[in-house]
Structure formats: C-alpha cells, structure tokens
Motif scaffolding. Structure first.
Motif, PDB file in Angstrom:
ATOM      1  N   GLY A 137       0.759  -0.958  -0.112  1.00 12.11           N
ATOM      2  CA  GLY A 137      -0.040  -0.024  -0.210  1.00 12.11           C
ATOM      3  C   GLY A 137       0.767   1.251   0.074  1.00 12.11           C
ATOM      4  N   THR A 138       2.164   0.960   0.016  1.00 11.03           N
ATOM      5  CA  THR A 138       3.043   2.151  -0.041  1.00 11.03           C
ATOM      6  C   THR A 138       3.102   2.961  -1.270  1.00 11.03           C
ATOM      7  OG1 THR A 138       4.341   1.306   1.772  1.00 11.03           O
ATOM      8  CG2 THR A 138       5.444   2.964   0.305  1.00 11.03           C
ATOM      9  N   PRO A 152      -5.801   1.396  -0.172  1.00  5.93           N
ATOM     10  CA  PRO A 152      -4.366   1.858  -0.571  1.00  5.93           C
ATOM     11  C   PRO A 152      -3.537   1.030  -1.475  1.00  5.93           C
ATOM     12  CG  PRO A 152      -4.749   1.556   1.708  1.00  5.93           C
ATOM     13  CD  PRO A 152      -5.900   1.091   1.053  1.00  5.93           C
ATOM     14  N   LEU A 153      -4.069  -0.154  -1.547  1.00  5.91           N
ATOM     15  CA  LEU A 153      -3.305  -1.066  -2.693  1.00  5.91           C
ATOM     16  C   LEU A 153      -3.751  -0.526  -4.155  1.00  5.91           C
ATOM     17  CD1 LEU A 153      -3.951  -4.571  -1.411  1.00  5.91           C
ATOM     18  CD2 LEU A 153      -1.981  -3.379  -1.335  1.00  5.91           C
ATOM     19  N   VAL A 154      -5.032   0.092  -4.353  1.00  6.80           N
ATOM     20  CA  VAL A 154      -5.368   0.647  -5.397  1.00  6.80           C
ATOM     21  C   VAL A 154      -4.647   1.796  -5.816  1.00  6.80           C
ATOM     22  CG1 VAL A 154      -7.185   1.852  -6.793  1.00  6.80           C
ATOM     23  CG2 VAL A 154      -7.887  -0.053  -5.595  1.00  6.80           C
ATOM     24  N   LEU A 155      -4.281   2.735  -4.881  1.00  4.14           N
ATOM     25  CA  LEU A 155      -3.319   3.624  -5.076  1.00  4.14           C
ATOM     26  C   LEU A 155      -1.864   3.402  -5.453  1.00  4.14           C
ATOM     27  CD1 LEU A 155      -4.481   6.100  -2.093  1.00  4.14           C
ATOM     28  CD2 LEU A 155      -5.191   6.103  -4.599  1.00  4.14           C
ATOM     29  N   GLU A 156      -1.442   2.353  -4.587  1.00  4.50           N
ATOM     30  CA  GLU A 156      -0.188   1.666  -5.254  1.00  4.50           C
ATOM     31  C   GLU A 156       0.078   1.338  -6.539  1.00  4.50           C
ATOM     32  OE1 GLU A 156       2.711  -1.821  -3.615  1.00  4.50           O
ATOM     33  OE2 GLU A 156       0.890  -1.727  -2.631  1.00  4.50           O
ATOM     34  N   ASP A 157      -1.341   0.720  -7.138  1.00  6.01           N
ATOM     35  CA  ASP A 157      -1.071   0.366  -8.343  1.00  6.01           C
ATOM     36  C   ASP A 157      -1.389   1.482  -9.548  1.00  6.01           C
ATOM     37  OD1 ASP A 157      -0.980  -2.478  -7.876  1.00  6.01           O
ATOM     38  OD2 ASP A 157      -3.169  -2.790  -7.819  1.00  6.01           O
ATOM     39  N   ILE A 158      -1.925   2.482  -8.967  1.00  2.00           N
ATOM     40  CA  ILE A 158      -2.127   3.614  -9.680  1.00  2.00           C
ATOM     41  C   ILE A 158      -0.608   4.200 -10.109  1.00  2.00           C
ATOM     42  CG2 ILE A 158      -2.761   6.063  -9.882  1.00  2.00           C
ATOM     43  CD1 ILE A 158      -5.226   5.289  -8.361  1.00  2.00           C
ATOM     44  N   VAL A 159       0.458   4.335  -9.226  1.00  2.00           N
ATOM     45  CA  VAL A 159       1.574   5.243  -9.446  1.00  2.00           C
ATOM     46  C   VAL A 159       2.493   3.869  -9.763  1.00  2.00           C
ATOM     47  CG1 VAL A 159       0.979   6.779  -8.033  1.00  2.00           C
ATOM     48  CG2 VAL A 159       2.315   4.798  -7.155  1.00  2.00           C
ATOM     49  N   ASN A 160       2.022   2.763  -9.955  1.00  2.00           N
ATOM     50  CA  ASN A 160       3.058   1.716 -10.369  1.00  2.00           C
ATOM     51  C   ASN A 160       2.876   1.356 -11.773  1.00  2.00           C
ATOM     52  OD1 ASN A 160       4.896  -0.516 -10.844  1.00  2.00           O
ATOM     53  ND2 ASN A 160       3.534  -1.978  -9.559  1.00  2.00           N
ATOM     54  N   THR A 161       3.765   2.013 -12.473  1.00  2.00           N
ATOM     55  CA  THR A 161       3.604   2.227 -14.208  1.00  2.00           C
ATOM     56  C   THR A 161       3.904   1.011 -14.937  1.00  2.00           C
ATOM     57  OG1 THR A 161       5.766   3.136 -14.409  1.00  2.00           O
ATOM     58  CG2 THR A 161       3.880   4.514 -14.084  1.00  2.00           C
ATOM     59  N   THR A 162       4.470  -0.134 -14.033  1.00  2.00           N
ATOM     60  CA  THR A 162       4.623  -1.541 -14.471  1.00  2.00           C
ATOM     61  C   THR A 162       3.501  -2.310 -14.374  1.00  2.00           C
ATOM     62  OG1 THR A 162       5.620  -2.442 -12.668  1.00  2.00           O
ATOM     63  CG2 THR A 162       7.159  -1.398 -14.113  1.00  2.00           C
ATOM     64  N   ILE A 172      -8.369  -5.692 -13.768  1.00  3.47           N
ATOM     65  CA  ILE A 172      -9.734  -5.142 -12.967  1.00  3.47           C
ATOM     66  C   ILE A 172      -9.794  -5.647 -11.547  1.00  3.47           C
ATOM     67  CG2 ILE A 172     -11.043  -7.024 -14.082  1.00  3.47           C
ATOM     68  CD1 ILE A 172     -13.491  -4.957 -14.285  1.00  3.47           C
ATOM     69  N   ASP A 173     -10.246  -4.959 -10.728  1.00  4.17           N
ATOM     70  CA  ASP A 173     -10.318  -5.075  -9.403  1.00  4.17           C
ATOM     71  C   ASP A 173     -11.809  -4.695  -8.828  1.00  4.17           C
ATOM     72  OD1 ASP A 173      -7.799  -6.347  -8.782  1.00  4.17           O
ATOM     73  OD2 ASP A 173      -7.143  -4.671  -8.360  1.00  4.17           O
ATOM     74  N   GLU A 174     -12.516  -5.502  -8.204  1.00  3.33           N
ATOM     75  CA  GLU A 174     -13.932  -5.129  -7.881  1.00  3.33           C
ATOM     76  C   GLU A 174     -13.953  -4.899  -6.371  1.00  3.33           C
ATOM     77  OE1 GLU A 174     -16.888  -7.970  -8.981  1.00  3.33           O
ATOM     78  OE2 GLU A 174     -15.561  -8.899 -10.196  1.00  3.33           O
ATOM     79  N   GLN A 202       0.537   3.985 -19.112  1.00  2.82           N
ATOM     80  CA  GLN A 202      -0.489   3.464 -18.116  1.00  2.82           C
ATOM     81  C   GLN A 202      -1.672   4.344 -17.719  1.00  2.82           C
ATOM     82  OE1 GLN A 202       0.519   0.725 -15.033  1.00  2.82           O
ATOM     83  NE2 GLN A 202      -0.413   1.794 -13.588  1.00  2.82           N
ATOM     84  N   VAL A 203      -2.903   4.001 -18.192  1.00  2.00           N
ATOM     85  CA  VAL A 203      -4.172   4.478 -17.607  1.00  2.00           C
ATOM     86  C   VAL A 203      -4.665   3.821 -16.611  1.00  2.00           C
ATOM     87  CG1 VAL A 203      -5.966   5.853 -18.389  1.00  2.00           C
ATOM     88  CG2 VAL A 203      -4.087   5.670 -19.625  1.00  2.00           C
ATOM     89  N   SER A 204      -5.225   4.430 -15.682  1.00  2.00           N
ATOM     90  CA  SER A 204      -5.850   3.812 -14.546  1.00  2.00           C
ATOM     91  C   SER A 204      -7.412   4.411 -14.392  1.00  2.00           C
ATOM     92  CB  SER A 204      -5.276   3.867 -13.010  1.00  2.00           C
ATOM     93  OG  SER A 204      -4.006   3.208 -12.902  1.00  2.00           O
ATOM     94  N   PHE A 205      -8.321   3.792 -14.208  1.00  2.00           N
ATOM     95  CA  PHE A 205      -9.922   4.256 -14.345  1.00  2.00           C
ATOM     96  C   PHE A 205     -10.418   3.666 -12.739  1.00  2.00           C
ATOM     97  CE2 PHE A 205      -8.832   3.453 -18.408  1.00  2.00           C
ATOM     98  CZ  PHE A 205      -9.276   4.418 -19.197  1.00  2.00           C
ATOM     99  N   VAL A 206     -11.048   4.565 -12.174  1.00  2.00           N
ATOM    100  CA  VAL A 206     -11.758   4.255 -10.930  1.00  2.00           C
ATOM    101  C   VAL A 206     -13.416   4.792 -11.335  1.00  2.00           C
ATOM    102  CG1 VAL A 206     -12.289   4.718  -8.652  1.00  2.00           C
ATOM    103  CG2 VAL A 206      -9.884   4.642  -9.373  1.00  2.00           C
TER     104      VAL A 206
END
Length: 359
Positions: free
Chosen positions: A22-23, A92-102, A107-109, A133-137
C-alpha cells in the motif's frame, strides 16, 4: 558466461523491495511537468468543464447527481494522488497500483467502485511507440482517470461531451468509462496499421532486392515493437471479458453490449498482432535466405573463374618450369600456339558452362 542486465530494467522493481503493501512509489520516468487535473461535470442538458488547482477541489464532485469525469495528469505527484484517494475512499493497494506504471492490465472489484488498469499506446515524434499506463476508477456518478502526463487519445470524448454528441451525456458513469476505454482500443488499430505498413515496406524491399545493410536491425526493432504491443494489449481481453460477466451494481445491463463490442475489437487487434508476428519471423527467414542467395551467387562466380583459370594455370606452370630441355621451347611459334590453346580452352569452358546453365 555472465549476463549483464541494464540498470533501467531492474531499478523500477527495486523501488518496491521491502516496502509495506500500500506504499505509494512512482515507478515511471522522472518528470518536471506540473500536475494537471481537469473535470467534466455534466448532465443531459448542461456541462461544466473545469481545471482543478489542487486535489481538494475534487471533493464536491463525489456525491453529485450529475456524472463527473476527473482526469489527473502526473503520477509523480504521489501526495496529491494520495489525497484524492482518501477523498474517494480508495483502497491503499489501488493507489499503489495507480502509481506503479509497470502494472499489468487488470480489473479489481470493490463494493463502491471498480478499478481498471490498461495501457494506452501512441507514436511519439521520433516514431517510437510510447506505452503509458491509464488507471480508471468507476464510481456511482464519477469516473477518475490517472495518467502519467498530459497528452492522450481522449480528445474525441472531450468533444462529444462539450457538444452533446452521441448518447454519452444521457448515460451513466459506466457508459463514460466504456467510451474512454473504447477510445484507447480504437487507437490500437492505428498502431497496428502503422506496424503493418512497416512490415509490408520491408517485405517489398526484400522481394525487390533493395534492402539496405541495416535491414536486420529494422526487423529486430519491429519484432521488439510487436512484442511490446502484444504484452500491453493481450491482458486487456481478460479485463473486458470480466466486465461482460461481472455482476456489479455500477455496470448496467444495457451497457454490457458496448463492452462486448470492445472485446470484439480486441480479438481483431490480437489476431492482427499474431499475423504480424508471424510475418516478422518470415521476414527474418526471407532476409537470411536473401543473404544466402547473394553469397551463393558470389561463390558461383568465383568458382567459375577458378575453373576457367585452372587449366590455363596448369599450362603456364608446365612451360614456366626451369628445365633446360623442353622441346616446345625451341619452337619459333610456340608462344603464340600456347596463347591460342589457352584462348580455345577459355572459350570452350565458357560455352560448356553456358550450355549447363551455370552462367
């Protein structure tokens, strides 16, 4: 033999080693571009387009009855993204994935939102493929998108929102996310078409024999581009397939058909990628065959030249010996006779090679 890996291939992964889950650690390229947040808050009859100055300005849009698209450009502003995440109760894991460009497309529910990650592809000014990378919420009445930097394929969506074109202004937020994903997928066709043109040009050059010396490096570069595109696009099929089958209150049944259309487009793109991948391998085989044929032609000419000069060299060697008594050496016209015999042998061998179609 020890393999040497380039630093850039491993430095992004090292940033996560030992970190608490989550960091937020941005793994993309460092950028000095300013944070840019734009919002489109709209209903069927009206729309308000705003540039937000800070993350806190996105708070009022969370619980409105209208639909809002908030587009955040600048993943290196980790603190601002963390503030937006706290305002919209993102895990927090969603935010971690957003800034992780790799991050791999996925899709997560969650109970109150859906999180989707995909790759946006386009060519830069140097004709190099850029994978961003593009992230959608997706929330009840909003869609948040997070991009690495300004510049995307969403201009057509902005135009439709501003001028009320199509049905986008009369639909819910799930249709907005469909429209955005569809714009990304539609741009895949442009990438595939450009790759196809490059492959066809190389194929034409190889067939015509006009290939340059660096054609092998061009083929290798094309192969790398195909693999990059394949790695970015193929996982998205699984994502869209899950959206089709998902039972979530944010995805309405009437929108499922549109997502199915995206899946069909992805299948078409994937098939083209597989075809071009096979063509790339065929181009390499064709290039190696061309090189081999050229070498064979050179060896053929050299062999014919050698075959012609072997008997001539033999005669010259005999009469070039230093024996004192060689009967022909005292003959007055011996030199001219020997030259004549050599010419006849030369002509005879040429005729023989011609009849055997070796020339």
């Amino acid at each position: 033999m020890k393999l040497k890996f380039k630093k850039k291939r491993t430095e992004n992964y090292k940033k996560h080693i030992g970190q608490v889950p989550g960091t937020l650690v941005y793994t993309g390229k460092k950028s000095d571009k300013a944070l840019h947040i734009e919002s489109f808050d709209y209903s069927k009859d009206e729309i308000e387009e705003t540039v937000l100055l800070k993350a806190e300005d996105a708070i009022p849009f969370k619980d409105t009855d209208s639909v809002t698209w908030i587009n955040v450009n600048g993943l290196h502003y980790v603190e601002e993204i963390e503030r937006i995440g706290s305002q919209y109760d993102l895990h927090p894991l969603v935010l971690e994935d957003i800034v992780n460009t790799t991050q791999r497309p996925k899709i997560d529910e969650y109970e109150d939102y859906l999180f989707v990650v995909l790759k946006m592809l386009y060519y830069d000014e140097q004709e190099q493929i850029v994978i961003e990378q593009v992230s959608f919420v997706l929330g009840k009445n909003y869609v948040l998108t997070f991009q690495e930097a300004e510049g995307d394929v969403f201009d057509s969506i902005r135009d439709r929102l501003r001028h009320g074109k199509g049905r986008i202004r009369g639909q819910k937020s799930d249709y907005l996310m469909y429209a955005l994903i569809d714009a990304v997928v539609d741009n895949y066709f442009s990438i595939i078409e450009t790759l196809g043109n490059k492959i066809e040009d190389l194929e034409t050059q190889l067939f015509a024999g006009d290939a340059e010396n660096d054609v092998s490096s061009e083929i290798q570069e094309l192969k790398r581009e195909i693999l990059k595109v394949r790695r970015a696009i193929f996982p998205l099929r699984e994502v869209i397939s899950r959206v089709e089958k998902i039972e979530h209150h944010l995805i309405y049944k009437r929108t499922i058909t549109y997502y199915r259309d995206i899946y069909d487009h992805l299948i078409q793109v994937s098939e083209n990628i597989d075809i071009y991948r096979e063509m790339i391998w065929s181009l390499m085989d064709m290039y190696m065959t061309t090189i081999s044929n050229r070498m064979n032609e050179v060896m053929k000419v050299l062999t014919i030249i050698s075959s012609i000069f072997i008997p001539l060299t033999f005669l010259a060697g005999i009469y070039g010996m230093n024996f004192e008594y060689i009967p022909e050496l005292t003959y007055r016209y011996g030199y001219f006779v020997l030259l004549g015999v050599m010419v006849l042998i030369f002509i005879g061998l040429l005729i023989y090679f011609k009849r055997r179609k070796w020339l």
